[in-house]
Design an enzyme around this catalytic site. Structure first.
Site, PDB file in Angstrom:
ATOM      1  N   HIS A  35       0.847  -1.190   0.000  1.00  0.00           N
ATOM      2  CA  HIS A  35       0.000   0.000   0.000  1.00  0.00           C
ATOM      3  C   HIS A  35       0.881   1.238   0.000  1.00  0.00           C
ATOM      4  O   HIS A  35       1.945   1.231   0.613  1.00  0.00           O
ATOM      5  CB  HIS A  35      -0.910   0.015   1.237  1.00  0.00           C
ATOM      6  CG  HIS A  35      -2.081   0.925   1.072  1.00  0.00           C
ATOM      7  ND1 HIS A  35      -2.014   2.264   1.390  1.00  0.00           N
ATOM      8  CD2 HIS A  35      -3.327   0.702   0.595  1.00  0.00           C
ATOM      9  CE1 HIS A  35      -3.187   2.812   1.119  1.00  0.00           C
ATOM     10  NE2 HIS A  35      -3.996   1.901   0.639  1.00  0.00           N
ATOM     11  N   ASP A  37      -8.010  -5.126  -0.471  1.00  0.00           N
ATOM     12  CA  ASP A  37      -8.468  -6.008  -1.552  1.00  0.00           C
ATOM     13  C   ASP A  37      -8.098  -7.477  -1.340  1.00  0.00           C
ATOM     14  O   ASP A  37      -8.480  -8.330  -2.143  1.00  0.00           O
ATOM     15  CB  ASP A  37      -7.878  -5.541  -2.894  1.00  0.00           C
ATOM     16  CG  ASP A  37      -8.578  -4.296  -3.414  1.00  0.00           C
ATOM     17  OD1 ASP A  37      -9.770  -4.145  -3.119  1.00  0.00           O
ATOM     18  OD2 ASP A  37      -7.928  -3.494  -4.106  1.00  0.00           O
TER      19      ASP A  37
END
Ligand code: ACO
Length: 383
Positions: free
Chosen positions: A269, A320
């Site tokens: 991320h 996700d």
């Protein structure tokens, strides 16, 4: 100021991908990537996941505080009253090729919604809130209708008495989900609602910053969300699990993938350097859905890969990583996972667009020019 280039000298070198650049002031939400804390309008995501609903979260994002009971009831009524899709948009969806990516169908349909909303250009707070309500109500109906129509089935009418999460699952399958599955889905919508200046929200704000309408800003945001580095990763995680097939194969698969320098979907991320707080909840749901359906291998593969990726790359799962396996076990097709992300994120996009309209200045940064200068113009026959 560098007079020759009309550019502030301090901005001459920009970080790749605008990493760490603060590009807007916002009170909608904040991410603390070091401590792994996500807040919406000051409220911690864990409290919202535990106690709130998607509708309540929508109100919070738009108004900056939790609703009173009558305000929440009013929002529910407004959402229910705004669900109907224009016949012309449904006719358009019917003509989309059956093998189209649902994210592309959604983007096209949302863009077309503007034709049939006479107040689409009303950017006042009241007008923009009205559009935000319509978009939030209609996106879930659109995604369910896109799915039904591409399977050759008629769309299922939403039931006004159901909340958005239950209604979506009902419209998708034509049958009521269990209360527990509907609640899990509702919390998934809460968890995906906002995430500060992620790529799609930034896109929406840039478009809104030109004082273009909300439908256009959301259309652009849907395009940004569809990419595999952003919302498209959830579908790719499930594809990866299907390819691996069993927990015993996970280690070998991962070693090969890393050796060939593949990006492993669902990991890493830009902002979080620790565990994404949303994945704590999604991991629970993935496990629970696996146990409820007697199909625990997807969760086992996910856990194996998680341990290995931490050991090998010190990377954590992102939002996700677990969501797809929970949706898959709810019977949702793979390529609908990202449209479902949009069904939730519409709330955050519209909250940011409202904020942008309320205190707008055109978003127009500079580029660091790396090309040639003073190149002579050579006539075409002399080149
Ligand atoms: N698999 C393998 N290696 C990775 C991964 C990954 N998923 N993510 C990051 N890395 C490595 C990179 O190779 C790079 O290593 P290097 O420094 O040795 O070259 C380092 O970690 C930094 O990665 P960047 O790609 O520079 O990080 P960036 O902040 O630009 O990208 C992103 C973040 C796009 C999320 C990236 O981690 C990625 O591609 N992940 C996979 C796709 C994904 O899951 N996207 C969903 C994100 S959440 C969301 O948008 C809803």
């Amino acid at each position: 100021m560098d007079k020759a280039e009309n550019k502030p000298a301090a901005t001459a070198k920009s970080p790749a991908g605008l990493e760490g650049v603060v590009a807007a002031e916002s009170s909608v939400g904040d991410v603390d990537g070091i401590r792994g804390v996500l807040i919406y309008q000051g409220l911690n995501i864990h409290d919202l996941a535990e106690h709130s609903t998607f509708e309540e979260t929508v109100f919070l994002l738009w108004h900056g505080r939790l609703p009173k009971r009558e305000e929440l009831d009013a929002l529910r009524r407004e959402l229910a009253a705004s669900q109907g899709l224009p016949e012309e948009v449904l006719a358009l969806v019917r003509r989309i090729p059956r093998d189209a990516e649902p994210m592309d169908s959604l983007r096209t349909a949302v863009s077309a919604l503007a034709f049939y909303d006479p107040r689409s250009r009303d950017l006042s707070r009241e007008g923009a809130l009205r559009t935000a309500t319509r978009l939030t109500a209609q996106l879930s109906v659109l995604v369910a209708s896109i799915e039904r129509l591409r399977k050759g089935e008629e769309p299922v009418e939403p039931k006004p008495e159901l909340n958005l999460a239950t209604n979506f699952l009902y419209m998708l399958k034509g049958e009521m989900p269990s209360e527990r599955v509907a609640r899990i889905f509702d919390v998934c919508l809460v968890l995906h609602a906002d995430h500060e200046l992620n790529a799609s929200t930034f896109t929406a704000r840039v478009i809104a910053g030109t004082l273009a309408g909300m439908y256009g800003a959301v259309t652009g945001a849907i395009a940004a969300l569809s990419g595999p580095l952003h919302g498209g990763a959830n579908t790719n995680v499930m594809k990866m699990l299907l390819e691996i097939g069993s927990p015993e194969r996970a280690e070998e698969w991962l070693r090969d993938a890393l050796a060939s320098k593949k990006k492993i979907m669902g990991f890493g991320h830009r902002v979080y350097k620790t565990e994404d707080p949303r994945s704590v909840w999604l991991r629970r749901f993935s496990k629970e859905m696996g146990e409820a359906r007697g199909e625990t291998r997807w969760f086992e593969i996910l856990e194996r890969l998680r341990e290995l990726m931490f050991r090998e790359k010190k990377l954590y799962p992102n939002v996700d990583y677990y969501s797809g396996s929970a949706y898959y076990l709810m019977g949702v097709p793979l390529d609908l996972f990202t449209p479902i992300f949009a069904v939730s994120r519409i709330s955050g996009w519209t909250a940011h667009i409202l904020e942008q309209y309320a205190n707008n200045r055109l978003i127009r940064p500079r580029a660091e020019y790396t090309g040639a200068r003073d190149v002579p113009y050579v006539p075409i026959d002399e080149r």
